[in-house]
Design a protein around this motif. Structure first.
Motif, mmCIF file in Angstrom:
data_model
loop_
_atom_site.group_PDB
_atom_site.id
_atom_site.type_symbol
_atom_site.label_atom_id
_atom_site.label_comp_id
_atom_site.label_asym_id
_atom_site.label_seq_id
_atom_site.Cartn_x
_atom_site.Cartn_y
_atom_site.Cartn_z
ATOM 1 N N CYS A 179 0.623 -1.142 -0.646
ATOM 2 C CA CYS A 179 -0.095 0.023 -0.492
ATOM 3 C C CYS A 179 1.160 0.999 -0.267
ATOM 4 C CB CYS A 179 -0.834 -0.037 1.538
ATOM 5 S SG CYS A 179 -1.684 -1.033 0.767
ATOM 6 N N PHE A 232 -11.842 -4.244 -0.433
ATOM 7 C CA PHE A 232 -10.642 -4.406 -1.239
ATOM 8 C C PHE A 232 -11.480 -3.723 -2.713
ATOM 9 C CE2 PHE A 232 -7.985 -6.515 2.275
ATOM 10 C CZ PHE A 232 -7.354 -5.511 1.876
ATOM 11 N N LYS A 289 -6.776 -6.961 13.657
ATOM 12 C CA LYS A 289 -6.557 -5.702 14.689
ATOM 13 C C LYS A 289 -5.026 -5.545 14.972
ATOM 14 C CE LYS A 289 -9.624 -6.450 17.755
ATOM 15 N NZ LYS A 289 -10.409 -5.629 17.476
ATOM 16 N N ALA A 314 -0.318 0.400 11.835
ATOM 17 C CA ALA A 314 -1.060 1.498 10.657
ATOM 18 C C ALA A 314 -0.544 2.449 10.802
ATOM 19 C CB ALA A 314 -2.133 0.352 9.923
ATOM 20 N N HIS A 365 -2.924 6.727 3.182
ATOM 21 C CA HIS A 365 -3.625 5.830 2.264
ATOM 22 C C HIS A 365 -4.952 5.314 2.600
ATOM 23 C CE1 HIS A 365 -4.259 2.068 1.043
ATOM 24 N NE2 HIS A 365 -3.991 1.112 2.457
ATOM 25 N N ALA A 367 -7.217 2.747 4.074
ATOM 26 C CA ALA A 367 -7.225 1.762 4.602
ATOM 27 C C ALA A 367 -8.585 1.646 5.300
ATOM 28 C CB ALA A 367 -6.310 0.740 4.988
ATOM 29 N N ASN A 368 -9.315 2.831 5.989
ATOM 30 C CA ASN A 368 -9.885 2.193 7.083
ATOM 31 C C ASN A 368 -10.485 3.612 7.996
ATOM 32 O OD1 ASN A 368 -11.442 2.330 9.699
ATOM 33 N ND2 ASN A 368 -11.062 -0.161 9.283
ATOM 34 N N ARG A 412 -11.657 4.471 10.233
ATOM 35 C CA ARG A 412 -10.789 5.036 11.651
ATOM 36 C C ARG A 412 -9.512 5.003 12.088
ATOM 37 N NH1 ARG A 412 -12.577 0.431 14.770
ATOM 38 N NH2 ARG A 412 -12.521 -1.053 13.245
ATOM 39 N N ILE A 413 -8.091 4.526 11.128
ATOM 40 C CA ILE A 413 -7.297 4.658 10.884
ATOM 41 C C ILE A 413 -6.736 5.595 10.571
ATOM 42 C CG2 ILE A 413 -5.091 3.567 9.417
ATOM 43 C CD1 ILE A 413 -5.966 1.152 9.116
ATOM 44 N N ASN A 461 -9.945 0.227 -0.546
ATOM 45 C CA ASN A 461 -9.120 -0.025 0.090
ATOM 46 C C ASN A 461 -8.332 -0.329 -1.547
ATOM 47 O OD1 ASN A 461 -6.162 -0.550 0.720
ATOM 48 N ND2 ASN A 461 -6.576 -1.775 2.198
HETATM 49 N N1 ACO Z 1 -19.273 -8.677 9.167
HETATM 50 C C1 ACO Z 1 -19.423 -9.273 10.312
HETATM 51 N N2 ACO Z 1 -18.659 -9.272 11.111
HETATM 52 C C2 ACO Z 1 -16.951 -9.728 11.287
HETATM 53 C C3 ACO Z 1 -17.082 -9.690 9.452
HETATM 54 C C4 ACO Z 1 -17.912 -8.777 8.782
HETATM 55 N N3 ACO Z 1 -17.386 -8.609 7.248
HETATM 56 N N4 ACO Z 1 -15.509 -8.893 9.939
HETATM 57 C C5 ACO Z 1 -15.218 -9.633 11.156
HETATM 58 N N5 ACO Z 1 -16.440 -10.096 10.971
HETATM 59 C C6 ACO Z 1 -16.975 -10.374 12.699
HETATM 60 C C7 ACO Z 1 -15.148 -11.147 13.665
HETATM 61 O O1 ACO Z 1 -15.324 -12.715 13.331
HETATM 62 C C8 ACO Z 1 -15.422 -10.627 15.344
HETATM 63 O O2 ACO Z 1 -16.677 -11.630 15.335
HETATM 64 P P1 ACO Z 1 -16.777 -11.915 17.140
HETATM 65 O O3 ACO Z 1 -16.044 -11.075 17.817
HETATM 66 O O4 ACO Z 1 -17.631 -13.212 16.980
HETATM 67 O O5 ACO Z 1 -14.681 -13.428 16.927
HETATM 68 C C9 ACO Z 1 -15.659 -9.628 15.353
HETATM 69 O O6 ACO Z 1 -16.673 -8.821 14.136
HETATM 70 C C10 ACO Z 1 -15.096 -8.489 15.586
HETATM 71 O O7 ACO Z 1 -13.526 -9.116 14.315
HETATM 72 P P2 ACO Z 1 -12.386 -7.769 14.844
HETATM 73 O O8 ACO Z 1 -11.284 -8.327 13.924
HETATM 74 O O9 ACO Z 1 -12.140 -7.718 16.191
HETATM 75 O O10 ACO Z 1 -12.833 -6.163 13.803
HETATM 76 P P3 ACO Z 1 -12.199 -5.030 14.039
HETATM 77 O O11 ACO Z 1 -12.728 -3.945 15.260
HETATM 78 O O12 ACO Z 1 -10.615 -5.440 14.353
HETATM 79 O O13 ACO Z 1 -12.156 -4.362 12.322
HETATM 80 C C11 ACO Z 1 -11.116 -4.736 10.422
HETATM 81 C C12 ACO Z 1 -12.034 -5.295 10.808
HETATM 82 C C13 ACO Z 1 -11.952 -3.703 9.905
HETATM 83 C C14 ACO Z 1 -10.426 -5.404 9.144
HETATM 84 C C15 ACO Z 1 -10.010 -4.196 11.240
HETATM 85 O O14 ACO Z 1 -9.405 -4.610 11.808
HETATM 86 C C16 ACO Z 1 -8.750 -3.092 10.313
HETATM 87 O O15 ACO Z 1 -9.394 -2.481 9.302
HETATM 88 N N6 ACO Z 1 -7.955 -3.920 10.356
HETATM 89 C C17 ACO Z 1 -7.277 -2.814 8.868
HETATM 90 C C18 ACO Z 1 -7.116 -3.952 8.100
HETATM 91 C C19 ACO Z 1 -6.105 -3.098 7.387
HETATM 92 O O16 ACO Z 1 -6.975 -2.005 6.390
HETATM 93 N N7 ACO Z 1 -6.258 -3.895 5.999
HETATM 94 C C20 ACO Z 1 -5.501 -3.489 4.712
HETATM 95 C C21 ACO Z 1 -4.219 -3.849 4.421
HETATM 96 S S1 ACO Z 1 -3.029 -2.590 5.116
HETATM 97 C C22 ACO Z 1 -3.521 -0.944 5.100
HETATM 98 O O17 ACO Z 1 -3.845 -0.922 3.974
HETATM 99 C C23 ACO Z 1 -3.267 0.209 5.920
#
Ligand code: ACO
Length: 328
Positions: free
Chosen positions: A115, A160, A221, A227, A255, A257-258, A260-261, A285
């Motif tokens: 990214c 994505f 997480k 990030a 970038h 991605a999210n 909240r980030i 993303n």
């Molecule tokens: N829909 C519904 N529920 C979901 C989904 C979904 N699409 N995905 C996960 N869940 C569930 C999980 O299974 C979990 O359930 P559980 O508590 O029963 O186990 C619950 O939701 C919470 O999951 P978490 O992973 O704790 O959720 P979090 O608040 O961390 O959000 C997310 C997940 C959105 C992926 C977040 O961690 C994130 O944005 N991370 C950054 C990742 C990113 O952007 N990566 C891209 C590449 S890197 C970059 O570009 C910077």
């Protein structure tokens, strides 16, 4: 003696016409529009057609950047394509783009910094123009991330999209300029965000397909946490390098991605979130394409104007990070 100013001569971007909504994703995995919007800020993303590869998206963005800068393909001396979803292992996607746009005099290379890739490519372009080796460099971020998305994994498939953005870097004749750039990486975090299959470690086989190694894997997480830390640090470092304060920045393009980030980074930097450009809601993303697509969109809309000072900051797989201050 007047100093040479090197900056962005033209920008272009391309988003495929097909749209994938959160409602569409509700039919594919156990998720909801509400969950996706609350956790990520994403509402829709653009999806390439099956017959479109990363080079097709990149070439369209490049043509648009050439048009906007009133330059011809033969004016380009070097093409850099930042991507993790190249058309094939080789030839490079940049060579394929060269053929498609007819820039036959240009040297070509691909660059993989996930990214952060486009900021890496801009820095490389800047260095080459600064040292006089090349006059005009086409720096493209292009991704068909849906080609490596596991549509059965709700943790990643909602995040994505596909798209491409391009900039031409060269001497600006007293116009805008790149002021400062900062890059970094830490390979110890590699397995938190990666695609294991398809390279020399795990070449394609029935087994790699059966075990889904040709899809992106992510520890969401931890990626989220790192990030925020890395992007805030990268922004502070490039400001310090430039001898500038955050208040002097007109716009921040992080970038995408999210959401909240982005808001957590704004808080750490004590920069009002109103200064942050957000396109993740309608793009998802786009990895290496996310910043150039956002930059082209807001410049075309007249939101970012000539003379504005823009801070670009990215984070991605590797881990890699980068930041740059550009006067438009
Ligand atoms: N829909 C519904 N529920 C979901 C989904 C979904 N699409 N995905 C996960 N869940 C569930 C999980 O299974 C979990 O359930 P559980 O508590 O029963 O186990 C619950 O939701 C919470 O999951 P978490 O992973 O704790 O959720 P979090 O608040 O961390 O959000 C997310 C997940 C959105 C992926 C977040 O961690 C994130 O944005 N991370 C950054 C990742 C990113 O952007 N990566 C891209 C590449 S890197 C970059 O570009 C910077």
């Amino acid at each position: 003696m007047s100093q040479r100013r090197i900056g962005i001569l033209g920008l272009g971007s391309y988003l495929p016409e097909r749209i994938l909504t959160n409602a569409d994703l509700e039919k594919m995995v156990d998720t909801s529009d509400q969950w996706i919007v609350e956790r990520t800020g994403i509402k829709i993303r653009h999806i390439a057609r099956d017959d479109q590869a990363t080079s097709d998206l990149a070439s369209e963005a490049a043509r648009r950047a050439l048009n906007k800068s009133a330059l011809k393909a033969e004016d380009i001396d070097l093409i850099i394509v930042a991507t993790v979803t190249g058309d094939m292992p080789f030839p490079s996607t940049s060579c394929i783009v060269q053929e498609k746009i007819g820039a036959f005099g240009a040297a070509c290379m691909d660059l993989n910094a996930a990214c952060s890739g486009w900021l890496y490519s801009l820095d490389v372009a800047w260095q080459f123009v600064k040292n006089g080796r090349y006059r005009r460099v086409l720096a493209i971020g292009s991704e068909k991330l849906t080609a490596i998305t596991d549509w059965k994994d709700r943790n990643t498939c909602i995040l994505f999209g596909d798209g491409a953005g391009a900039a031409i870097i060269g001497e600006t004749d007293g116009g805008g300029e790149i002021i400062s750039s900062y890059l970094g990486a830490d390979g110890r975090w590699g397995k938190l965000l990666y695609m294991p299959g398809g390279g020399s470690r795990y070449p394609a086989s029935h087994e790699t397909v059966d075990t889904r190694l040709h899809y992106m894997k992510m520890e969401g997480k931890e990626v989220f946490k790192q990030a925020v830390i890395a992007m805030a640090r990268a922004a502070e470092s490039v400001l310090q390098q430039a001898g500038m304060k955050a208040e002097e920045i007109t716009w921040v393009i992080p970038h995408q991605a999210n959401i909240r980030i982005m808001s957590a980074v704004a808080k750490r930097l004590a920069v009002p979130f109103e200064k942050f450009i957000v396109t993740v809601d309608h793009c998802g993303n786009l990895s290496a394409a996310s910043i150039p697509v956002a930059l082209d969109e807001v410049v075309s809309a007249g939101k970012i104007k000539s003379g504005d000072t823009v801070l670009l900051v990215a984070f991605g797989g590797g881990f890699t990070w980068g930041s740059m201050i550009v006067r438009m």
